[in-house]
Scaffold this motif. Structure first.
Motif, mmCIF file in Angstrom:
data_model
loop_
_atom_site.group_PDB
_atom_site.id
_atom_site.type_symbol
_atom_site.label_atom_id
_atom_site.label_comp_id
_atom_site.label_asym_id
_atom_site.label_seq_id
_atom_site.Cartn_x
_atom_site.Cartn_y
_atom_site.Cartn_z
ATOM 1 N N LEU A 77 99.936 75.687 52.525
ATOM 2 C CA LEU A 77 99.071 75.510 53.684
ATOM 3 C C LEU A 77 97.779 74.811 53.303
ATOM 4 O O LEU A 77 97.286 73.940 54.028
ATOM 5 C CB LEU A 77 98.775 76.873 54.312
ATOM 6 C CG LEU A 77 98.062 76.877 55.664
ATOM 7 C CD1 LEU A 77 98.883 76.120 56.703
ATOM 8 C CD2 LEU A 77 97.788 78.309 56.104
ATOM 9 N N ARG A 78 97.229 75.175 52.150
ATOM 10 C CA ARG A 78 96.009 74.534 51.638
ATOM 11 C C ARG A 78 96.201 73.027 51.514
ATOM 12 O O ARG A 78 95.356 72.236 51.932
ATOM 13 C CB ARG A 78 95.681 75.163 50.278
ATOM 14 C CG ARG A 78 94.404 74.703 49.614
ATOM 15 C CD ARG A 78 94.202 75.505 48.319
ATOM 16 N NE ARG A 78 93.053 75.034 47.577
ATOM 17 C CZ ARG A 78 91.809 75.418 47.801
ATOM 18 N NH1 ARG A 78 91.549 76.292 48.752
ATOM 19 N NH2 ARG A 78 90.806 74.942 47.077
ATOM 20 N N GLU A 79 97.349 72.628 50.978
ATOM 21 C CA GLU A 79 97.626 71.210 50.796
ATOM 22 C C GLU A 79 97.911 70.511 52.123
ATOM 23 O O GLU A 79 97.470 69.378 52.347
ATOM 24 C CB GLU A 79 98.804 71.028 49.847
ATOM 25 C CG GLU A 79 99.131 69.577 49.551
ATOM 26 C CD GLU A 79 100.243 69.412 48.542
ATOM 27 O OE1 GLU A 79 100.349 68.313 47.966
ATOM 28 O OE2 GLU A 79 101.011 70.377 48.328
ATOM 29 N N SER A 80 98.636 71.186 53.023
ATOM 30 C CA SER A 80 98.985 70.538 54.292
ATOM 31 C C SER A 80 97.750 70.288 55.147
ATOM 32 O O SER A 80 97.634 69.230 55.790
ATOM 33 C CB SER A 80 100.005 71.371 55.058
ATOM 34 O OG SER A 80 99.447 72.590 55.508
ATOM 35 N N TYR A 82 94.748 69.811 53.979
ATOM 36 C CA TYR A 82 94.055 68.705 53.293
ATOM 37 C C TYR A 82 94.648 67.362 53.701
ATOM 38 O O TYR A 82 93.927 66.418 54.041
ATOM 39 C CB TYR A 82 94.152 68.909 51.785
ATOM 40 C CG TYR A 82 93.800 67.682 50.979
ATOM 41 C CD1 TYR A 82 92.475 67.372 50.692
ATOM 42 C CD2 TYR A 82 94.792 66.833 50.501
ATOM 43 C CE1 TYR A 82 92.152 66.235 49.953
ATOM 44 C CE2 TYR A 82 94.484 65.707 49.763
ATOM 45 C CZ TYR A 82 93.154 65.413 49.497
ATOM 46 O OH TYR A 82 92.838 64.287 48.777
ATOM 47 N N LYS A 83 95.968 67.258 53.693
ATOM 48 C CA LYS A 83 96.613 65.987 54.022
ATOM 49 C C LYS A 83 96.356 65.587 55.473
ATOM 50 O O LYS A 83 96.260 64.396 55.788
ATOM 51 C CB LYS A 83 98.108 66.078 53.751
ATOM 52 C CG LYS A 83 98.453 66.101 52.265
ATOM 53 C CD LYS A 83 99.958 66.195 52.054
ATOM 54 C CE LYS A 83 100.308 66.106 50.574
ATOM 55 N NZ LYS A 83 101.779 66.235 50.357
ATOM 56 N N ALA A 84 96.236 66.589 56.347
ATOM 57 C CA ALA A 84 95.987 66.303 57.762
ATOM 58 C C ALA A 84 94.557 65.823 58.011
ATOM 59 O O ALA A 84 94.302 65.097 58.978
ATOM 60 C CB ALA A 84 96.266 67.553 58.591
ATOM 61 N N ILE A 85 93.630 66.216 57.138
ATOM 62 C CA ILE A 85 92.206 65.955 57.374
ATOM 63 C C ILE A 85 91.674 64.801 56.534
ATOM 64 O O ILE A 85 90.807 64.044 56.985
ATOM 65 C CB ILE A 85 91.395 67.243 57.075
ATOM 66 C CG1 ILE A 85 91.730 68.314 58.103
ATOM 67 C CG2 ILE A 85 89.893 66.970 57.051
ATOM 68 C CD1 ILE A 85 91.218 69.681 57.733
ATOM 69 N N LYS A 86 92.184 64.644 55.332
ATOM 70 C CA LYS A 86 91.655 63.660 54.393
ATOM 71 C C LYS A 86 91.545 62.283 55.035
ATOM 72 O O LYS A 86 92.508 61.769 55.618
ATOM 73 C CB LYS A 86 92.564 63.587 53.161
ATOM 74 C CG LYS A 86 92.216 62.493 52.166
ATOM 75 C CD LYS A 86 90.924 62.771 51.425
ATOM 76 C CE LYS A 86 90.721 61.719 50.318
ATOM 77 N NZ LYS A 86 89.478 61.930 49.574
ATOM 78 N N GLY A 87 90.382 61.677 54.927
ATOM 79 C CA GLY A 87 90.152 60.351 55.468
ATOM 80 C C GLY A 87 89.788 60.315 56.934
ATOM 81 O O GLY A 87 89.461 59.245 57.453
#
Length: 212
Positions: A77-80, A82-87
């Motif tokens: 969940l931590r990684e998902s 991050y991927k949704a928000i990064k940038g």
């Protein structure tokens, strides 16, 4: 000060709120959580919306940056998140005033560096890493994305720690070693060789044994 929202509402999020306050850089404004009803007030602060609404809430000026307060039990969940928000939305770095960063240190986004932690020259800390208090990251070492260091952990120079890896309390790692992705190193362990394969390694009589 920057307006900060935290993703998550549980005890870890409460800790992060306190850590951010100590830096003097952030004004905490509220939480984002998919499992708590919007409008719920937690210790005086509101749940502002779902994580899926983060971009809209940011564009509407509700906050300037976010921090992902999802702990080591949910690396997926931590990684998902991050991927949704990064940038799309800035990720806050929360660095305690007592932490020491050497020359040439590189810090990614969404990183926490705890009290009295020392990061020596030319080390690199990737995005979305949590480093608790009293850690030592030796020179030219690398800590990769989403990894969690529990505190009192010491790494000699030229170490590499992979992504989504958990390092328990009071772990000591010798120089030039590699700890791979998705590895769990148990509390009080002495790491004297590479551990590249995913899995849990727990200290038994000063040696690490893989636990299936």
């Amino acid at each position: 000060m920057k307006k900060l929202a935290i993703i998550g509402t549980k005890e870890f999020a409460q800790q992060i709120r306190g850590f951010a306050k100590r830096t003097g850089e952030y004004q905490f404004v509220g939480y984002l959580d998919d499992l708590v009803e919007v409008g719920t007030v937690i210790e005086g602060y509101p749940v502002m919306g779902k994580v899926s609404e983060v971009l809209k809430l940011y564009n509407d000026g509700n906050f300037d940056c976010v921090f992902i307060a999802i702990g080591y039990t949910r690396f997926d969940l931590r990684e998902s998140y991050y991927k949704a928000i990064k940038g799309k939305v800035p990720l806050a770095n929360i660095i305690e005033p007592s932490a020491e960063l050497g020359d040439g240190v590189q810090i990614g986004e969404g990183v926490y560096i705890g009290r009295n932690t020392i990061i020596d020259d030319n080390a690199r800390i990737y995005d979305n890493v949590f480093i608790h208090r009293n850690c030592l990251i030796g020179h030219d070492s690398v800590i990769k994305e989403h990894t969690y260091l529990s505190g009192l952990d010491h790494f000699a120079g030229f170490c590499t720690v992979g992504s989504r890896t958990f390092i328990g309390l009071s772990v000591c790692v010798a120089d030039h070693l590699i700890i791979g992705d998705d590895v769990w190193i148990g509390i009080g362990s002495i790491v004297a060789k590479n551990y590249k394969k995913p899995g849990k390694y727990l200290s038994q009589s000063m040696l690490l044994t893989k636990m299936d």
